[in-house]
Motif scaffolding. Structure first.
Motif, PDB file in Angstrom:
ATOM      1  N   ASP A 231      36.541  39.944  34.890  1.00 28.99           N
ATOM      2  CA  ASP A 231      37.829  39.379  34.097  1.00 28.99           C
ATOM      3  C   ASP A 231      37.992  37.797  34.716  1.00 28.99           C
ATOM      4  O   ASP A 231      38.149  37.539  35.946  1.00 28.99           O
ATOM      5  N   ILE A 232      38.099  36.826  33.730  1.00 25.33           N
ATOM      6  CA  ILE A 232      38.337  35.611  34.157  1.00 25.33           C
ATOM      7  C   ILE A 232      39.356  35.181  33.445  1.00 25.33           C
ATOM      8  O   ILE A 232      39.449  35.417  32.097  1.00 25.33           O
ATOM      9  N   SER A 236      44.212  26.262  28.832  1.00 24.83           N
ATOM     10  CA  SER A 236      44.117  24.878  28.722  1.00 24.83           C
ATOM     11  C   SER A 236      45.092  24.103  29.393  1.00 24.83           C
ATOM     12  O   SER A 236      44.806  23.152  30.200  1.00 24.83           O
ATOM     13  N   ASP A 301      52.152  34.673  29.079  1.00 19.35           N
ATOM     14  CA  ASP A 301      51.188  35.855  29.474  1.00 19.35           C
ATOM     15  C   ASP A 301      52.142  36.956  30.294  1.00 19.35           C
ATOM     16  O   ASP A 301      52.683  36.335  31.252  1.00 19.35           O
ATOM     17  N   LYS A 427      38.026  34.478  19.991  1.00 18.97           N
ATOM     18  CA  LYS A 427      39.219  35.371  20.536  1.00 18.97           C
ATOM     19  C   LYS A 427      39.368  36.461  19.082  1.00 18.97           C
ATOM     20  O   LYS A 427      39.376  36.180  18.165  1.00 18.97           O
TER      21      LYS A 427
HETATM   22  O1  DLL Z   1      41.377  31.030  26.552  1.00 17.33           O
HETATM   23  C1  DLL Z   1      40.730  29.757  28.483  1.00 17.33           C
HETATM   24  C2  DLL Z   1      39.639  30.662  28.918  1.00 17.33           C
HETATM   25  C3  DLL Z   1      38.443  30.357  28.577  1.00 17.33           C
HETATM   26  C4  DLL Z   1      39.818  31.582  29.850  1.00 17.33           C
HETATM   27  C5  DLL Z   1      37.271  31.131  28.683  1.00 17.33           C
HETATM   28  C6  DLL Z   1      38.907  32.496  30.228  1.00 17.33           C
HETATM   29  C7  DLL Z   1      37.608  32.430  29.671  1.00 17.33           C
HETATM   30  P1  DLL Z   1      43.406  28.788  25.684  1.00 17.33           P
HETATM   31  O2  DLL Z   1      42.476  28.939  24.323  1.00 17.33           O
HETATM   32  O3  DLL Z   1      44.266  27.787  26.108  1.00 17.33           O
HETATM   33  O4  DLL Z   1      42.417  29.048  27.178  1.00 17.33           O
HETATM   34  O5  DLL Z   1      44.074  30.310  25.773  1.00 17.33           O
HETATM   35  C8  DLL Z   1      44.894  30.740  26.870  1.00 17.33           C
HETATM   36  O6  DLL Z   1      44.342  32.959  26.632  1.00 17.33           O
HETATM   37  O7  DLL Z   1      47.499  31.997  27.836  1.00 17.33           O
HETATM   38  C9  DLL Z   1      46.169  34.017  27.654  1.00 17.33           C
HETATM   39  O8  DLL Z   1      46.889  34.423  26.576  1.00 17.33           O
HETATM   40  C10 DLL Z   1      44.851  34.258  27.165  1.00 17.33           C
HETATM   41  N1  DLL Z   1      43.796  34.552  28.023  1.00 17.33           N
HETATM   42  C11 DLL Z   1      42.953  33.764  28.740  1.00 17.33           C
HETATM   43  N2  DLL Z   1      42.241  34.551  29.414  1.00 17.33           N
HETATM   44  C12 DLL Z   1      42.540  35.725  29.431  1.00 17.33           C
HETATM   45  C13 DLL Z   1      42.350  37.083  30.275  1.00 17.33           C
HETATM   46  C14 DLL Z   1      41.780  30.066  27.315  1.00 17.33           C
HETATM   47  N3  DLL Z   1      41.370  37.154  31.104  1.00 17.33           N
HETATM   48  C15 DLL Z   1      45.273  32.028  26.451  1.00 17.33           C
HETATM   49  N4  DLL Z   1      42.999  38.077  29.808  1.00 17.33           N
HETATM   50  C16 DLL Z   1      46.265  32.571  27.698  1.00 17.33           C
HETATM   51  C17 DLL Z   1      43.975  38.134  28.970  1.00 17.33           C
HETATM   52  C18 DLL Z   1      43.463  35.961  28.608  1.00 17.33           C
HETATM   53  N5  DLL Z   1      44.370  36.980  28.144  1.00 17.33           N
END
Ligand code: DLL
Length: 441
Positions: A231-232, A236, A301, A427
């Protein structure tokens, strides 16, 4: 295993580094971002008041609404000449939130993601297939720069075009695949539908995030692809992916890059801190970012954090899997439930494919939820392709009972045929909000 020195630092060493960096960050925003200066002044706070890490609680929280109010560039702490990149968050409504980076920020972000990929098992010289979307979303370019920094041969595929994805995996033989869990599952199922075995491919490790996913989804992905799935996490507003990463040794939570981000967990209603190990809303403060420093950002989150030494040897604070977002929590007849909890139970049923959606409507003053699940192709074949078969009624009741026992909620269930639930290109959309369309009685 590659361990960075800071990942095994003692608590005292880590906390004194954090305090020094926190003071520098607070000082910087006080002098360069009018929003923070006003916020501090309203509370009679001065950067010098910050004497310990505990004192961070005196600082005001920052929300997404604050960032939106300063759209697009109002929160930046450096001159335009020092900036080299912007990204934006995937806003579901209204304007997105814009975040900025200096050259040093980009460098730092690359280091953090390189650390994360190395933690998962990526190695210089092997191939990384990056199926996160490239663009304003931080997933594509975030993983890309980290992979290059680590010295991996980076394939910038982005999302979409399944056939090309499959050809590239077969021909380039990547060991690491990156993407949202829902998209990579979609990819694996497409490979199976072509009569091939995804587990026989070269892939060894999956780096999955950007959306909530459950342990059952991990089992599904690991089984179908024959990989270790880690899990990563990131967002942003804080930097992008790389804020926290799960190690394959323990696979029970994500190591926060504490030398660059300070994590807190608060009760989203009272805004008070919750004790170690208890669930609440994650709040992050950046400690080293230049262009877009962020103080006590309410991520929305839901997770918990805990201290201790991990089986992998790292001493950094770990966060649990994200259960969901505060705004994705459904309150069904008074019971709080996240889609990922439902996922955990649903994926235990052999009759179902790992795809589901929740349709939320309004009936009078109450929200009602209809759970759409999809039967697996094997099950569908067994009922000779008839979705109105009496077995489907049995399955409907079974899913209803499962939700009642596992999540304590009663809901309507609709069983759909294979591939009827839309597949994700990035997503996954788990909640379909039909409340706007509701006609009041
Ligand atoms: O989603 C950054 C990212 C990209 C993370 C690739 C991991 C891999 P945003 O588009 O700004 O950035 O969305 C952030 O996505 O507040 C969470 O709600 C959700 N999120 C990110 N990673 C996870 C995870 C990217 N591993 C929002 N598990 C965050 C659950 C996640 N939710």
């Amino acid at each position: 295993m590659i361990l960075h020195e800071i990942e095994t630092a003692g608590r005292d060493q880590m906390e004194s580094l954090q305090l020094e960096r926190l003071r520098r960050t607070v000082n910087s925003v006080y002098h360069s971002v009018p929003f923070y200066r006003n916020h501090f002044e309203q509370r009679n706070l001065h950067p010098e008041d910050l004497q310990s890490l505990e004192d961070i609680k005196m600082l005001p929280l920052t929300t997404k609404a604050d960032l939106r109010a300063h759209y697009p560039f109002g929160m930046f702490a450096v001159k335009r000449e020092e900036m080299v990149r912007v990204h934006a968050s995937s806003g579901t409504s209204g304007k997105p939130t814009v975040v900025g980076y200096t050259r040093n920020d980009i460098d730092l972000w690359g280091d953090l993601v390189a650390r994360a990929i190395a933690m998962a098992g990526g190695r210089p010289g092997s191939v990384l297939h990056n199926a996160y979307g490239y663009g304003l979303f931080t997933g594509g370019l975030g993983l890309h720069y980290g992979s290059e920094k680590l010295g991996m041969i980076t394939v910038p595929v982005s999302g979409g075009n399944m056939d090309r994805q499959i050809t590239l995996i077969e021909d380039f033989k990547p060991t690491v695949i990156c993407g949202t869990p829902s998209y990579v599952l979609n990819l694996a199922e497409t490979i199976e539908a072509q009569g091939k075995d995804p587990a026989a491919l070269s892939l060894e490790v999956g780096i999955f995030g950007a959306e909530p996913w459950s342990d059952k989804m991990r089992e599904t992905l690991e089984g179908i692809l024959g990989i270790k799935a880690c899990d990563i996490y990131g967002l942003s507003e804080v930097i992008g992916p790389g804020v926290a990463m799960e190690c394959p040794e323990a696979q029970d939570g994500l190591h926060i890059a504490e030398d660059h981000f300070l994590a807190e967990v608060i009760d989203p209603d009272t805004l008070e801190p919750v004790p170690d190990g208890e669930t609440g809303e994650l709040v992050f403060t950046s400690l080293t970012k230049e262009a877009f420093p962020i103080i006590r950002y309410r991520t929305g989150d839901i997770a918990s954090i805990r201290h201790g030494t991990c089986a992998c040897g790292r001493t950094t604070v770990k966060m649990s899997r994200v259960k969901g977002r505060v705004d994705d929590m459904l309150i069904i007849r008074g019971v709080n439930v996240f889609p990922s909890e439902m996922e955990h139970h649903l994926l235990g049923l052999d009759e179902l494919a790992p795809h589901y959606q929740l349709h939320v409507r309004k009936k009078g003053a109450l929200d009602t939820v209809e759970l759409h699940v999809e039967v697996s192709p094997e099950y569908f074949a067994g009922i000779t392709g008839d979705i109105h078969h009496e077995k489907v009624h049995e399955l409907t009741s079974k899913v209803q009972r499962l939700m009642k026992n596992g999540c304590l909620v009663s809901m309507d269930v609709k069983v759909r045929a294979p591939r009827e639930i839309p597949r994700s290109e990035g997503k996954a959309i788990r909640i379909v909000d039909l409340r706007e369309e509701a006609v009041l009685p």
